[in-house]
Design a protein around this motif. Sequence first.
Motif, PDB file in Angstrom:
ATOM      1  N   UNK A   1       0.854  -1.187   0.000  1.00  0.00           N
ATOM      2  CA  UNK A   1       0.000   0.000   0.000  1.00  0.00           C
ATOM      3  C   UNK A   1       0.888   1.234   0.000  1.00  0.00           C
ATOM      4  N   UNK A   2       0.628   2.092  -0.960  1.00  0.00           N
ATOM      5  CA  UNK A   2       1.379   3.338  -1.076  1.00  0.00           C
ATOM      6  C   UNK A   2       0.398   4.487  -0.947  1.00  0.00           C
TER       7      UNK A   2
ATOM      8  N   UNK B   1       3.718   7.389   2.754  1.00  0.00           N
ATOM      9  CA  UNK B   1       4.166   6.225   3.501  1.00  0.00           C
ATOM     10  C   UNK B   1       3.932   4.966   2.683  1.00  0.00           C
ATOM     11  N   UNK B   2       4.754   3.967   3.014  1.00  0.00           N
ATOM     12  CA  UNK B   2       4.639   2.706   2.303  1.00  0.00           C
ATOM     13  C   UNK B   2       4.374   1.616   3.317  1.00  0.00           C
ATOM     14  N   UNK B   3       3.338   0.822   3.070  1.00  0.00           N
ATOM     15  CA  UNK B   3       2.986  -0.226   4.006  1.00  0.00           C
ATOM     16  C   UNK B   3       3.079  -1.592   3.391  1.00  0.00           C
ATOM     17  N   UNK B   4       3.544  -2.561   4.186  1.00  0.00           N
ATOM     18  CA  UNK B   4       3.561  -3.967   3.801  1.00  0.00           C
ATOM     19  C   UNK B   4       2.771  -4.702   4.860  1.00  0.00           C
ATOM     20  N   UNK B   5       1.691  -5.291   4.425  1.00  0.00           N
ATOM     21  CA  UNK B   5       0.825  -6.000   5.360  1.00  0.00           C
ATOM     22  C   UNK B   5      -0.137  -5.075   6.068  1.00  0.00           C
TER      23      UNK B   5
ATOM     24  N   UNK C   1       1.843   3.972   9.001  1.00  0.00           N
ATOM     25  CA  UNK C   1       1.978   5.136   9.871  1.00  0.00           C
ATOM     26  C   UNK C   1       3.349   5.784   9.763  1.00  0.00           C
ATOM     27  N   UNK C   2       4.295   5.145   9.084  1.00  0.00           N
ATOM     28  CA  UNK C   2       5.633   5.675   8.930  1.00  0.00           C
ATOM     29  C   UNK C   2       6.065   5.525   7.490  1.00  0.00           C
ATOM     30  N   UNK C   3       7.222   6.026   7.169  1.00  0.00           N
ATOM     31  CA  UNK C   3       7.712   5.919   5.805  1.00  0.00           C
ATOM     32  C   UNK C   3       7.717   4.479   5.328  1.00  0.00           C
ATOM     33  N   UNK C   4       8.040   3.555   6.240  1.00  0.00           N
ATOM     34  CA  UNK C   4       7.940   2.128   5.948  1.00  0.00           C
ATOM     35  C   UNK C   4       7.328   1.465   7.154  1.00  0.00           C
TER      36      UNK C   4
END
Length: 337
Positions: free
Chosen positions: A5-6, A10-14, A19-22
């Motif tokens: 998810x972008x 921020x970029x999310x995995x899972x 909530x943060x850059x990663x």
Amino acid sequence: TASYFNTGQNFGIGTASPATKLNVVGGSSGYLFRVTGTNTFNVYDPGTSEIGIGSGAGQKLKLYAADSLNNGITIATDGDVGIGTTSPNAKLQVLGTTTLPSAGSSGGAAIFGNTTSNAYGLLLGTETSGKSYIQAQRIDGTATTYNLMLQPNGGNVGISTTSPDASLHVASTTNDYVAKFSHTTATGYAPGSILLQAGQSTSGGQGLFHYNTEADDSWFTGVPYNVASTKWIVAHKADTTFNPDVAQTSHAILTIDSSDDSATFAGSVTATTINTGQGATEVYLMNQNVRTSDNVQFADLTLTGNLNVYGDINTQNVTNLDVVDKTITVAKGAADS
């Protein structure tokens, strides 16, 4: 199925709401993050209120600063931790400066302080020669040193022994003596001495014990047990094992009492010569009575005054008796005069 998810920032995995850059969200436990190159870096969640950061199998983990692997912490493959070294040889090995810091300065391999002030520290380290040190002092530029306490809550200290049986137990098999006290520039009446201090009017005993294992003799020199501290004794007791009760006046060979400056011998005193500076065998200005139940014998006797004898003079073995301008007085009824 992986989920990415972008949100634009921020970029999310899972997670769909990073909530943060990663932001990586995994399951209840397992690896959360892994970076693989020549070596592997892992972030692991064991699911037990802790987090793991580590390396792959057979690889060290290093945390460093200033873009230098030597400026940091190394965790070896066997779990040993090194600070200042990338090859620790113990559970914790710290390498620091190789010279003893001067009073007021910091340095060494480690400094232990307190949360109240950053001005104080206990410094530990090893010099280039291999000598090591422990020093308590200020580390803020003020040249002040402090006391070092060993076992302040109790327990014994051993030097060259793993089984100390006294507050300080020093063992040695390589030298002529087990302890040495010396001074170079110290001032005072006797700066190389040892102070044994009696703090009670009736003493618990302060002094030095000696035990001769060959002769089975216990010796004591010092203030005796359970008497007025004005006394000082040399005491002896024969025993097959060391016995501290030798520190009593009942075992004293010599007792000196500072209250009247007297000295008392428990046994006989034998002297080859008595030398007062007037000759090797002279007794000079001796104005005392000789009291004994035995015969009094002199190899040579020189008098500068009169000789009064209250008893018999046995002339059987007298080969030469010279009296020049003096008087020999013999008590009434004596056999010879």
